[in-house]
Write an enzyme that holds these catalytic residues in place. Structure first.
Site, PDB file in Angstrom:
ATOM      1  N   GLY A 127       0.917  -1.324  -0.111  1.00  0.00           N
ATOM      2  CA  GLY A 127      -0.062  -0.138   0.000  1.00  0.00           C
ATOM      3  C   GLY A 127       0.924   1.320  -0.003  1.00  0.00           C
ATOM      4  N   ARG A 165       1.047  -4.887  -5.575  1.00  0.00           N
ATOM      5  CA  ARG A 165       1.166  -6.240  -5.025  1.00  0.00           C
ATOM      6  C   ARG A 165       1.650  -7.280  -6.335  1.00  0.00           C
ATOM      7  NH1 ARG A 165      -3.070  -3.837  -1.443  1.00  0.00           N
ATOM      8  NH2 ARG A 165      -1.788  -3.351   0.457  1.00  0.00           N
ATOM      9  N   ASP A 201       5.792  -5.309   5.866  1.00  0.00           N
ATOM     10  CA  ASP A 201       6.198  -6.604   6.081  1.00  0.00           C
ATOM     11  C   ASP A 201       6.457  -7.386   5.071  1.00  0.00           C
ATOM     12  OD1 ASP A 201       6.685  -6.218   8.763  1.00  0.00           O
ATOM     13  OD2 ASP A 201       5.029  -7.267   9.620  1.00  0.00           O
ATOM     14  N   THR A 255       4.459   2.613   5.388  1.00  0.00           N
ATOM     15  CA  THR A 255       2.785   2.165   5.527  1.00  0.00           C
ATOM     16  C   THR A 255       2.214   2.946   6.636  1.00  0.00           C
ATOM     17  OG1 THR A 255       1.631   0.434   6.550  1.00  0.00           O
ATOM     18  CG2 THR A 255       3.563   0.160   7.064  1.00  0.00           C
ATOM     19  N   ASP A 282      -0.109   2.124   8.660  1.00  0.00           N
ATOM     20  CA  ASP A 282      -0.574   1.486   9.728  1.00  0.00           C
ATOM     21  C   ASP A 282       0.418   1.350  10.872  1.00  0.00           C
ATOM     22  OD1 ASP A 282      -2.478   0.661   7.969  1.00  0.00           O
ATOM     23  OD2 ASP A 282      -1.559  -1.141   7.346  1.00  0.00           O
ATOM     24  N   ASP A 334       2.439  -0.741  11.734  1.00  0.00           N
ATOM     25  CA  ASP A 334       2.359  -2.193  12.072  1.00  0.00           C
ATOM     26  C   ASP A 334       3.555  -2.871  11.954  1.00  0.00           C
ATOM     27  OD1 ASP A 334       2.122  -2.379   9.483  1.00  0.00           O
ATOM     28  OD2 ASP A 334       0.474  -3.909   9.410  1.00  0.00           O
ATOM     29  N   ARG A 341      -5.383  -1.940   9.187  1.00  0.00           N
ATOM     30  CA  ARG A 341      -5.024  -3.344   8.831  1.00  0.00           C
ATOM     31  C   ARG A 341      -5.523  -4.268  10.227  1.00  0.00           C
ATOM     32  NH1 ARG A 341      -1.672  -6.213   4.257  1.00  0.00           N
ATOM     33  NH2 ARG A 341      -1.630  -4.147   3.554  1.00  0.00           N
TER      34      ARG A 341
END
Ligand code: ADP
Ligand code: F6P
Length: 319
Positions: free
Chosen positions: A11, A72, A103, A125, A127, A129, A171
């Site tokens: 993303g 992707r 990741d 990202t 996120d 995360d 996410r």
């Protein structure tokens, strides 16, 4: 190293352009050539690359998205795809690669490094995360975007004595949710890291109403989802007119904040410094205000702590 490549994968995130710019300009400063690879690992597989110069990255530090496009790439997840990408690097003379993504992109960078193409991963990202860094590129901008949007929702929610249930991205992680809930004065935040009980939230809202509170913001992380159903149940049980809003991809766009531009610029520079030393299979992170780097496999094993104190604070000061 004489020639390196740079790509963005997964993303997009605001600040990716600032990172690309720093990679290109640092490499040129060191006398290296840089190939821009379009659409993530797809560009490597298809040879969709172009030589970048100082002007290729003019006037992009302030722009969201990624000038290299992102995608992707399923083919790259197979061993045959990795072999093809390695061959492509050899054909194109790419001796090192900077991969900006999450990741999944790091896993791909690990695969390429194992096959002799030194890769450096940068955390891109919204996120946040990624365990090997306190902050990812794009996270700060996305949170500021959410904050602005929720402030707007509050205007209308306040005028109608309503409850706004706002679903934010992240996410499987609740970092955006908890921070923006605190920043926007939400009465509740629902995130995957914490169990929740809708009936006690409803009781809390009813008690607050008795104390004169007329409008409510509830932030729901996408990892929880069901924001329409949550809004419906709240309306049925409390009688408070409720609306659900899923903020969606608008959270990924926009001009990056100062924090993201500075972080991305520092990380892009750091990545090229590592490649210059012949170092690969590393990812860059920030701890406190210091840039650090880790072995990719080690980084992928790390667990990111959830800030319980911040979550508790959202509960204490929202009545
Ligand atoms: P992110 O990098 O944001 O986590 P994805 O999980 O979609 O996003 O991964 C981006 C790309 O990285 C994938 O499309 C694929 O090309 C590559 N990738 C993801 N997972 C792996 C994996 N296990 N092994 C090799 N490459 C991977
Ligand atoms: O990882 C960034 C992110 O925006 C997540 O917050 C979200 O779950 C996902 O990507 C959405 O992906 P897509 O752009 O494929 O809809």
């Amino acid at each position: 190293m004489k020639r390196i490549g740079v790509l963005t994968s997964g993303g997009d995130a605001p600040g990716m352009n600032a990172a690309i710019r720093a990679v290109v300009r640092t490499a040129l400063y060191k006398g290296m050539e840089v190939l821009g690879i379009r659409r993530g690992y797809n560009g490597l597989l298809n040879g969709d690359v172009f030589e970048m110069n100082a002007r290729s990255v003019s006037s992009i530090i302030q722009r969201g998205g990624t000038l290299l496009f992102t995608a992707r790439c399923l083919e790259f997840k197979q061993e045959a795809g990795v072999q093809k990408a390695v061959q492509s690097c050899h054909d194109l003379g790419i001796e090192g690669l900077v991969v900006i993504g999450g990741d999944g992109s790091y896993r791909g960078a690990g695969d390429l490094s194992r096959h002799g193409i030194p890769c450096i991963g940068l955390p891109g990202t919204i996120d946040n995360d990624i365990s090997s860094t306190d902050f990812t590129i794009g996270y700060d901008t996305a949170m500021n975007t959410v904050m602005e949007l929720v402030d707007k929702l509050r205007d209308t929610s306040h005028s109608h004595d309503r409850c706004s249930v706002v679903e934010v991205m992240g996410r499987g992680a609740g970092y955006i949710a908890v921070n923006t809930a605190l920043a926007c004065g939400a009465v509740e935040v629902l995130c995957p890291e914490k169990p929740y009980d809708l009936s006690s939230i409803i009781e809390k809202m009813q008690a607050s109403r008795k104390l004169g509170k007329q409008n409510f913001i509830i932030v729901v992380a996408e990892g929880i989802g069901h924001s329409q159903e949550i809004a419906k149940e709240i309306e049925e049980k409390t009688g408070i007119d409720s609306r659900a809003t899923i903020l969606g991809h608008v959270q990924r766009g926009g001009s990056p904040t100062v924090r993201d531009r500075v972080l991305a610029s520092r990380m892009g520079n750091y990545a090229v410094n590592l490649l210059e030393q012949g170092v690969g299979n590393r990812v860059v992170g920030v701890r406190g205000d210091k840039l650090v780097d880790y072995d990719i496999q080690e980084a992928l094993q790390m667990k990111k702590p959830f800030d319980d104190d911040l979550y508790d604070l959202t509960q204490i000061i929202s009545i």
